[in-house]
Design a protein around this motif. Structure first.
Motif, PDB file in Angstrom:
ATOM      1  N   GLY A 194      47.994 -56.646 -20.590  1.00  0.00           N
ATOM      2  CA  GLY A 194      48.276 -57.535 -19.243  1.00  0.00           C
ATOM      3  C   GLY A 194      47.320 -58.400 -18.826  1.00  0.00           C
ATOM      4  N   ASN A 195      47.903 -59.282 -18.076  1.00  0.00           N
ATOM      5  CA  ASN A 195      47.033 -60.188 -17.445  1.00  0.00           C
ATOM      6  C   ASN A 195      46.487 -59.801 -16.090  1.00  0.00           C
ATOM      7  OD1 ASN A 195      45.673 -62.639 -16.250  1.00  0.00           O
ATOM      8  ND2 ASN A 195      47.176 -63.855 -16.605  1.00  0.00           N
ATOM      9  N   TRP A 196      45.022 -59.054 -16.083  1.00  0.00           N
ATOM     10  CA  TRP A 196      44.295 -58.480 -15.004  1.00  0.00           C
ATOM     11  C   TRP A 196      44.034 -59.375 -13.712  1.00  0.00           C
ATOM     12  CZ3 TRP A 196      43.793 -53.787 -14.054  1.00  0.00           C
ATOM     13  CH2 TRP A 196      43.048 -53.314 -13.084  1.00  0.00           C
ATOM     14  N   GLN A 197      43.901 -60.744 -14.138  1.00  0.00           N
ATOM     15  CA  GLN A 197      43.884 -61.732 -12.896  1.00  0.00           C
ATOM     16  C   GLN A 197      45.184 -61.788 -12.026  1.00  0.00           C
ATOM     17  OE1 GLN A 197      42.833 -62.412 -16.107  1.00  0.00           O
ATOM     18  NE2 GLN A 197      40.400 -62.059 -15.753  1.00  0.00           N
ATOM     19  N   ARG A 198      46.222 -61.879 -13.101  1.00  0.00           N
ATOM     20  CA  ARG A 198      47.622 -61.952 -12.210  1.00  0.00           C
ATOM     21  C   ARG A 198      47.699 -60.545 -11.220  1.00  0.00           C
ATOM     22  NH1 ARG A 198      52.397 -62.299 -15.956  1.00  0.00           N
ATOM     23  NH2 ARG A 198      50.718 -62.914 -17.088  1.00  0.00           N
ATOM     24  N   ILE A 199      47.358 -59.466 -11.985  1.00  0.00           N
ATOM     25  CA  ILE A 199      47.558 -57.963 -11.057  1.00  0.00           C
ATOM     26  C   ILE A 199      46.661 -58.166  -9.713  1.00  0.00           C
ATOM     27  CG2 ILE A 199      46.930 -55.608 -11.527  1.00  0.00           C
ATOM     28  CD1 ILE A 199      47.555 -55.840 -14.463  1.00  0.00           C
ATOM     29  N   GLN A 200      45.231 -58.489 -10.213  1.00  0.00           N
ATOM     30  CA  GLN A 200      44.401 -58.289  -8.915  1.00  0.00           C
ATOM     31  C   GLN A 200      44.870 -59.497  -7.723  1.00  0.00           C
ATOM     32  OE1 GLN A 200      40.572 -59.430 -10.645  1.00  0.00           O
ATOM     33  NE2 GLN A 200      40.053 -57.263 -10.876  1.00  0.00           N
TER      34      GLN A 200
ATOM     35  N   GLY B  94      49.865 -52.342 -21.499  1.00  0.00           N
ATOM     36  CA  GLY B  94      49.103 -52.232 -20.148  1.00  0.00           C
ATOM     37  C   GLY B  94      47.482 -53.124 -20.595  1.00  0.00           C
ATOM     38  N   HIS B  95      47.054 -52.926 -21.639  1.00  0.00           N
ATOM     39  CA  HIS B  95      45.742 -53.447 -22.197  1.00  0.00           C
ATOM     40  C   HIS B  95      45.987 -55.062 -22.090  1.00  0.00           C
ATOM     41  CE1 HIS B  95      41.933 -54.032 -23.957  1.00  0.00           C
ATOM     42  NE2 HIS B  95      42.560 -54.759 -24.944  1.00  0.00           N
TER      43      HIS B  95
END
Length: 81
Positions: free
Chosen positions: A67-73, A64-65
């Motif tokens: 992971g691509n946060w922008q893609r999730i948002q 999870g760390h």
């Protein structure tokens, strides 16, 4: 099942606990009960299962760390629209 647990022993318990704490949806409690019914040492079973669950939890955290946060948002915004 008892023969299976006796043949793989604590390494099987560790692997099962590790997988249960990551992406495989099952409870490692069944494995612990099976190992105890097979007559293996309860303290060693507890230690091996704890190590597997702990390392599995750390693995899930790091997956999870990284992971691509922008893609999730982006995906959460597009699903709300």
């Amino acid at each position: 099942m008892i023969e299976f647990l006796e043949s793989y022993g604590f390494l099987g318990l560790f692997t099962g606990s590790f997988l249960a704490a990551t992406i495989v949806p099952f409870s490692s409690d069944v494995l612990i009960i099976g190992v105890l019914v097979a007559g293996m040492n309860p303290l060693l079973a507890f230690l091996w299962a704890t190590a597997g669950n702990w390392l599995g939890g750390l693995t899930s955290y790091w997956i999870g760390h990284f992971g691509n946060w922008q893609r999730i948002q982006h995906r959460s915004r597009t699903s709300q629209d």
